[in-house]
Design a protein around this motif. Structure first.
Motif, PDB file in Angstrom:
ATOM      1  N   SER A  44       0.807  -1.211   0.000  1.00  0.00           N
ATOM      2  CA  SER A  44       0.000   0.000   0.000  1.00  0.00           C
ATOM      3  C   SER A  44       0.848   1.272   0.000  1.00  0.00           C
ATOM      4  O   SER A  44       1.632   1.502   0.925  1.00  0.00           O
ATOM      5  CB  SER A  44      -0.907   0.002   1.237  1.00  0.00           C
ATOM      6  N   GLU A  88      -0.438   4.149   0.434  1.00  0.00           N
ATOM      7  CA  GLU A  88      -1.007   4.938   1.520  1.00  0.00           C
ATOM      8  C   GLU A  88      -0.352   4.587   2.855  1.00  0.00           C
ATOM      9  O   GLU A  88      -0.107   5.469   3.686  1.00  0.00           O
ATOM     10  CB  GLU A  88      -2.524   4.734   1.613  1.00  0.00           C
ATOM     11  N   CYS A  89      -0.061   3.315   3.053  1.00  0.00           N
ATOM     12  CA  CYS A  89       0.625   2.874   4.276  1.00  0.00           C
ATOM     13  C   CYS A  89       2.004   3.519   4.364  1.00  0.00           C
ATOM     14  O   CYS A  89       2.393   4.064   5.403  1.00  0.00           O
ATOM     15  CB  CYS A  89       0.739   1.350   4.282  1.00  0.00           C
ATOM     16  N   GLU A 129       1.726   7.294   5.027  1.00  0.00           N
ATOM     17  CA  GLU A 129       1.429   7.598   6.432  1.00  0.00           C
ATOM     18  C   GLU A 129       2.678   7.436   7.295  1.00  0.00           C
ATOM     19  O   GLU A 129       2.946   8.265   8.172  1.00  0.00           O
ATOM     20  CB  GLU A 129       0.297   6.718   6.962  1.00  0.00           C
ATOM     21  N   ALA A 150       6.223   2.167  10.155  1.00  0.00           N
ATOM     22  CA  ALA A 150       5.144   1.323   9.635  1.00  0.00           C
ATOM     23  C   ALA A 150       4.965   0.083  10.509  1.00  0.00           C
ATOM     24  O   ALA A 150       3.833  -0.318  10.813  1.00  0.00           O
ATOM     25  CB  ALA A 150       5.425   0.927   8.189  1.00  0.00           C
ATOM     26  N   LEU A 183       0.814   0.047  11.105  1.00  0.00           N
ATOM     27  CA  LEU A 183       0.172   0.635   9.937  1.00  0.00           C
ATOM     28  C   LEU A 183      -0.254  -0.406   8.909  1.00  0.00           C
ATOM     29  O   LEU A 183      -1.215  -0.191   8.171  1.00  0.00           O
ATOM     30  CB  LEU A 183       1.100   1.666   9.287  1.00  0.00           C
ATOM     31  N   ILE A 184       0.433  -1.525   8.869  1.00  0.00           N
ATOM     32  CA  ILE A 184       0.079  -2.554   7.882  1.00  0.00           C
ATOM     33  C   ILE A 184      -1.322  -3.100   8.132  1.00  0.00           C
ATOM     34  O   ILE A 184      -2.146  -3.110   7.202  1.00  0.00           O
ATOM     35  CB  ILE A 184       1.155  -3.665   7.818  1.00  0.00           C
ATOM     36  N   LYS A 188      -3.813  -1.719   9.650  1.00  0.00           N
ATOM     37  CA  LYS A 188      -4.753  -0.616   9.412  1.00  0.00           C
ATOM     38  C   LYS A 188      -5.025  -0.451   7.920  1.00  0.00           C
ATOM     39  O   LYS A 188      -6.179  -0.400   7.480  1.00  0.00           O
ATOM     40  CB  LYS A 188      -4.172   0.680   9.986  1.00  0.00           C
ATOM     41  N   HIS A 189      -3.971  -0.381   7.115  1.00  0.00           N
ATOM     42  CA  HIS A 189      -4.143  -0.146   5.686  1.00  0.00           C
ATOM     43  C   HIS A 189      -4.631  -1.387   4.945  1.00  0.00           C
ATOM     44  O   HIS A 189      -5.347  -1.254   3.938  1.00  0.00           O
ATOM     45  CB  HIS A 189      -2.863   0.423   5.086  1.00  0.00           C
ATOM     46  N   TRP A 214       2.502  -8.192   3.194  1.00  0.00           N
ATOM     47  CA  TRP A 214       3.141  -6.895   3.427  1.00  0.00           C
ATOM     48  C   TRP A 214       4.113  -6.970   4.607  1.00  0.00           C
ATOM     49  O   TRP A 214       5.193  -6.389   4.555  1.00  0.00           O
ATOM     50  CB  TRP A 214       2.100  -5.814   3.682  1.00  0.00           C
TER      51      TRP A 214
END
Length: 168
Positions: free
Chosen positions: A76, A78-79, A82, A107, A112-113, A115-116, A148
């Protein structure tokens, strides 16, 4: 580069030039130079190394390498974005010249992984425009998280210890 431990001024200048002109643009090559510079530990290598890591991340080379490791579920953007914003806003980010490592660590440490992955899994575009089932969302999110996380972990393995402002 000479085979001994001592790096000549010409070799150091050549490495600095390769960083400044972005001839080196893979994590493995940047890490190789970072290790060399960590051993000599002189202040004139800090700025070129810091700039090279920032360019690597901001020119999407890091994203490309992550996506090269995540063929089934592309990593991602986006990840990663962020994580970049979190690093920029973190006063502790000055502890390392390595923006790439800081972003990867952020990350990982800020979860964050997952979440995204969940945000991606609920998007109707991922389901051909249909509304996904809860089980389908969970299955897709779990698959993204696994792939990821594996990619991020693989890249973080390039560092035995956190790189500091001196490169060590």
């Amino acid at each position: 580069m000479s085979s001994g431990k001592k790096l000549s001024q010409a070799e150091k200048a050549s490495l600095i030039q390769s960083l400044r002109t972005h001839r080196v643009n893979t994590l493995i090559e940047l890490r190789r130079i970072e290790k060399v510079f960590a051993n000599i530990n002189t202040p004139d290598v800090t700025e070129p190394m810091t700039s090279a890591w920032a360019h690597y991340v901001n020119s999407n080379n890091l994203l490309s390498e992550l996506r090269g490791l995540t063929k089934n579920y592309p990593f991602s953007s986006e990840c990663l974005d962020e994580a970049k914003w979190m690093v920029i806003g973190d006063p502790q980010s000055t502890r390392s010249w390595n923006y790439c490592w800081l972003v990867l660590q952020k990350a990982k440490n800020q979860n964050l992984i997952p979440k995204h992955a969940r945000q991606l899994a609920v998007k109707p575009q991922m389901w051909g425009g249909r509304t996904p089932t809860a089980a389908g969302v969970e299955q897709l999110a779990t698959a993204c998280i696994a792939e990821w996380t594996r990619a991020l972990t693989q890249l973080l393995r390039h560092w035995d210890s956190p790189p500091t402002t001196s490169g060590r």
